[in-house]
Structures are given as C-alpha cells and as structure tokens.
Design a protein around this motif. Structure first.
Motif, PDB file in Angstrom:
ATOM      1  N   PRO A 209      61.752 -37.664  16.407  1.00  9.35           N
ATOM      2  CA  PRO A 209      62.384 -38.612  15.634  1.00  9.35           C
ATOM      3  C   PRO A 209      63.449 -38.771  15.451  1.00  9.35           C
ATOM      4  CG  PRO A 209      60.181 -38.135  15.612  1.00  9.35           C
ATOM      5  CD  PRO A 209      60.722 -36.820  15.626  1.00  9.35           C
ATOM      6  N   ARG A 210      64.764 -39.202  15.069  1.00 11.52           N
ATOM      7  CA  ARG A 210      65.564 -39.897  14.482  1.00 11.52           C
ATOM      8  C   ARG A 210      65.501 -41.493  13.732  1.00 11.52           C
ATOM      9  NH1 ARG A 210      70.059 -36.332  13.330  1.00 11.52           N
ATOM     10  NH2 ARG A 210      69.496 -34.153  14.911  1.00 11.52           N
ATOM     11  N   MET A 211      65.526 -41.382  12.839  1.00 12.58           N
ATOM     12  CA  MET A 211      65.591 -42.629  11.382  1.00 12.58           C
ATOM     13  C   MET A 211      66.667 -43.970  11.700  1.00 12.58           C
ATOM     14  SD  MET A 211      63.557 -41.335   8.071  1.00 12.58           S
ATOM     15  CE  MET A 211      64.741 -42.029   7.396  1.00 12.58           C
ATOM     16  N   GLU A 212      66.787 -44.426  11.550  1.00 15.75           N
ATOM     17  CA  GLU A 212      67.802 -45.554  12.006  1.00 15.75           C
ATOM     18  C   GLU A 212      69.387 -44.539  11.411  1.00 15.75           C
ATOM     19  OE1 GLU A 212      67.577 -49.966  11.165  1.00 15.75           O
ATOM     20  OE2 GLU A 212      65.948 -49.460  11.889  1.00 15.75           O
ATOM     21  N   ASN A 213      68.697 -43.912   9.536  1.00 16.49           N
ATOM     22  CA  ASN A 213      70.339 -43.837   9.570  1.00 16.49           C
ATOM     23  C   ASN A 213      71.023 -42.034  10.338  1.00 16.49           C
ATOM     24  OD1 ASN A 213      68.040 -42.044   8.612  1.00 16.49           O
ATOM     25  ND2 ASN A 213      68.574 -42.455   6.298  1.00 16.49           N
ATOM     26  N   ASN A 214      70.077 -41.315  10.969  1.00 18.98           N
ATOM     27  CA  ASN A 214      70.003 -40.585  12.145  1.00 18.98           C
ATOM     28  C   ASN A 214      69.157 -39.044  11.306  1.00 18.98           C
ATOM     29  OD1 ASN A 214      71.164 -39.791  14.464  1.00 18.98           O
ATOM     30  ND2 ASN A 214      72.630 -38.788  13.805  1.00 18.98           N
ATOM     31  N   TYR A 215      68.647 -39.418  10.239  1.00 20.65           N
ATOM     32  CA  TYR A 215      68.305 -38.073   9.266  1.00 20.65           C
ATOM     33  C   TYR A 215      66.990 -38.070  10.815  1.00 20.65           C
ATOM     34  CZ  TYR A 215      70.260 -38.995   4.922  1.00 20.65           C
ATOM     35  OH  TYR A 215      70.879 -39.174   4.124  1.00 20.65           O
ATOM     36  N   ARG A 216      66.448 -36.796  10.402  1.00 21.13           N
ATOM     37  CA  ARG A 216      65.418 -35.751  11.300  1.00 21.13           C
ATOM     38  C   ARG A 216      64.056 -36.900  10.948  1.00 21.13           C
ATOM     39  NH1 ARG A 216      69.295 -32.056  11.300  1.00 21.13           N
ATOM     40  NH2 ARG A 216      69.573 -30.613  14.245  1.00 21.13           N
ATOM     41  N   PHE A 217      63.209 -37.150  11.446  1.00 25.46           N
ATOM     42  CA  PHE A 217      61.949 -37.371  10.479  1.00 25.46           C
ATOM     43  C   PHE A 217      60.677 -36.722  11.253  1.00 25.46           C
ATOM     44  CE2 PHE A 217      59.699 -41.249   9.062  1.00 25.46           C
ATOM     45  CZ  PHE A 217      59.820 -40.869   8.157  1.00 25.46           C
ATOM     46  N   TYR A 218      59.882 -35.527  10.348  1.00 30.11           N
ATOM     47  CA  TYR A 218      59.353 -34.467  11.060  1.00 30.11           C
ATOM     48  C   TYR A 218      57.956 -35.370  10.775  1.00 30.11           C
ATOM     49  CZ  TYR A 218      62.928 -31.897  11.967  1.00 30.11           C
ATOM     50  OH  TYR A 218      63.677 -30.782  12.265  1.00 30.11           O
ATOM     51  N   SER A 219      56.503 -34.849  12.007  1.00 32.47           N
ATOM     52  CA  SER A 219      54.993 -35.133  11.527  1.00 32.47           C
ATOM     53  C   SER A 219      53.823 -33.913  10.942  1.00 32.47           C
ATOM     54  CB  SER A 219      55.178 -35.776  13.108  1.00 32.47           C
ATOM     55  OG  SER A 219      54.160 -34.570  13.723  1.00 32.47           O
ATOM     56  N   PRO A 220      54.147 -34.265  10.607  1.00 30.88           N
ATOM     57  CA  PRO A 220      52.621 -32.881   9.192  1.00 30.88           C
ATOM     58  C   PRO A 220      52.316 -32.232  10.237  1.00 30.88           C
ATOM     59  CG  PRO A 220      51.853 -35.182   8.701  1.00 30.88           C
ATOM     60  CD  PRO A 220      52.791 -35.705   9.722  1.00 30.88           C
ATOM     61  N   ASP A 221      52.154 -32.686  11.777  1.00 31.62           N
ATOM     62  CA  ASP A 221      51.818 -31.114  12.156  1.00 31.62           C
ATOM     63  C   ASP A 221      53.073 -30.223  12.948  1.00 31.62           C
ATOM     64  OD1 ASP A 221      53.054 -33.235  14.475  1.00 31.62           O
ATOM     65  OD2 ASP A 221      52.160 -32.663  15.992  1.00 31.62           O
ATOM     66  N   MET A 222      54.576 -30.304  12.870  1.00 28.50           N
ATOM     67  CA  MET A 222      54.940 -29.650  12.403  1.00 28.50           C
ATOM     68  C   MET A 222      54.821 -28.586  11.254  1.00 28.50           C
ATOM     69  SD  MET A 222      57.023 -30.335  14.867  1.00 28.50           S
ATOM     70  CE  MET A 222      56.216 -30.099  15.583  1.00 28.50           C
ATOM     71  N   VAL A 223      54.322 -28.789  10.129  1.00 26.16           N
ATOM     72  CA  VAL A 223      54.298 -27.619   9.307  1.00 26.16           C
ATOM     73  C   VAL A 223      53.461 -26.288   9.464  1.00 26.16           C
ATOM     74  CG1 VAL A 223      52.701 -27.645   6.933  1.00 26.16           C
ATOM     75  CG2 VAL A 223      54.266 -29.587   7.416  1.00 26.16           C
ATOM     76  N   ASP A 224      52.305 -26.933  11.012  1.00 26.51           N
ATOM     77  CA  ASP A 224      51.107 -25.793  10.925  1.00 26.51           C
ATOM     78  C   ASP A 224      52.537 -25.670  12.476  1.00 26.51           C
ATOM     79  OD1 ASP A 224      48.987 -26.827   9.497  1.00 26.51           O
ATOM     80  OD2 ASP A 224      48.611 -28.164  11.413  1.00 26.51           O
ATOM     81  N   ARG A 225      53.106 -26.198  13.060  1.00 24.46           N
ATOM     82  CA  ARG A 225      53.851 -25.484  14.373  1.00 24.46           C
ATOM     83  C   ARG A 225      54.458 -24.584  13.502  1.00 24.46           C
ATOM     84  NH1 ARG A 225      54.759 -26.593  19.756  1.00 24.46           N
ATOM     85  NH2 ARG A 225      56.837 -25.611  20.852  1.00 24.46           N
ATOM     86  N   LEU A 226      56.341 -24.857  12.644  1.00 20.29           N
ATOM     87  CA  LEU A 226      55.846 -23.178  11.897  1.00 20.29           C
ATOM     88  C   LEU A 226      56.035 -22.651  10.877  1.00 20.29           C
ATOM     89  CD1 LEU A 226      59.489 -25.448  10.193  1.00 20.29           C
ATOM     90  CD2 LEU A 226      59.083 -23.647  11.754  1.00 20.29           C
TER      91      LEU A 226
END
Length: 87
Positions: free
Chosen positions: A31-48
């Motif tokens: 998902p992206r924040m209003e300023n268009n920055y990507r925003f990652y959940s903690p489970d993406m750490v495990d996936r990566l």
C-alpha cells in the motif's frame, strides 16, 4: 509499518532489489501513503528473508514465486519446495 529503506535495512536486501521483486510479483505491491511512499507490514521482513534464504539454496525466482503463491493461498508448500531443492 515501515518504509522501503527500513525494510531494506532489516533484511539486508537493497531497495533496488525490493522494487524488482515487486515488479516481477515475488513481493506483493505494498500500500502507499498519501505522499506515495511504499508502506510495508512486518510480515514482509519474513517474506524477504525467505526469498533471500531460498536464493542462497539455489532456487530460482520462478521456483520461489511458485512456492510463495502456494503459501499465499494457504496451501502447504513443502512438497513443491522439496521437489525444487531436489532438482
């Protein structure tokens, strides 16, 4: 939630590689924040970390994507992973 730079620091994966993984579908688009920055959940750490470890074992990104797709659907990826490792 964290931005892409924090995700890169926590996993040791470069920002460029994270973007590439998103582009090829190994990582879901965040998902992206209003300023268009990507925003990652903690489970993406495990996936990566999984992706990095699987790559170190010699699995291709295509094989990793197939395993992750099974996992995302709630199916056990063990058989697929073992077959990939055997090859």
């Amino acid at each position: 939630m964290m931005r892409i730079g924090e995700l890169a620091r926590q996993t040791g994966v470069s920002v460029k590689t994270i973007r590439f993984y998103e582009q090829i579908g190994v990582l879901p688009p965040p998902p992206r924040m209003e300023n268009n920055y990507r925003f990652y959940s903690p489970d993406m750490v495990d996936r990566l970390r999984f992706i990095t470890h699987a790559r170190s074992l010699g699995l291709s990104l295509r094989e990793i994507a197939a395993i992750l797709a099974l996992s995302d659907r709630g199916e056990p990826p063990c058989g697929e992973m073992l077959a990939s490792l055997d090859r």
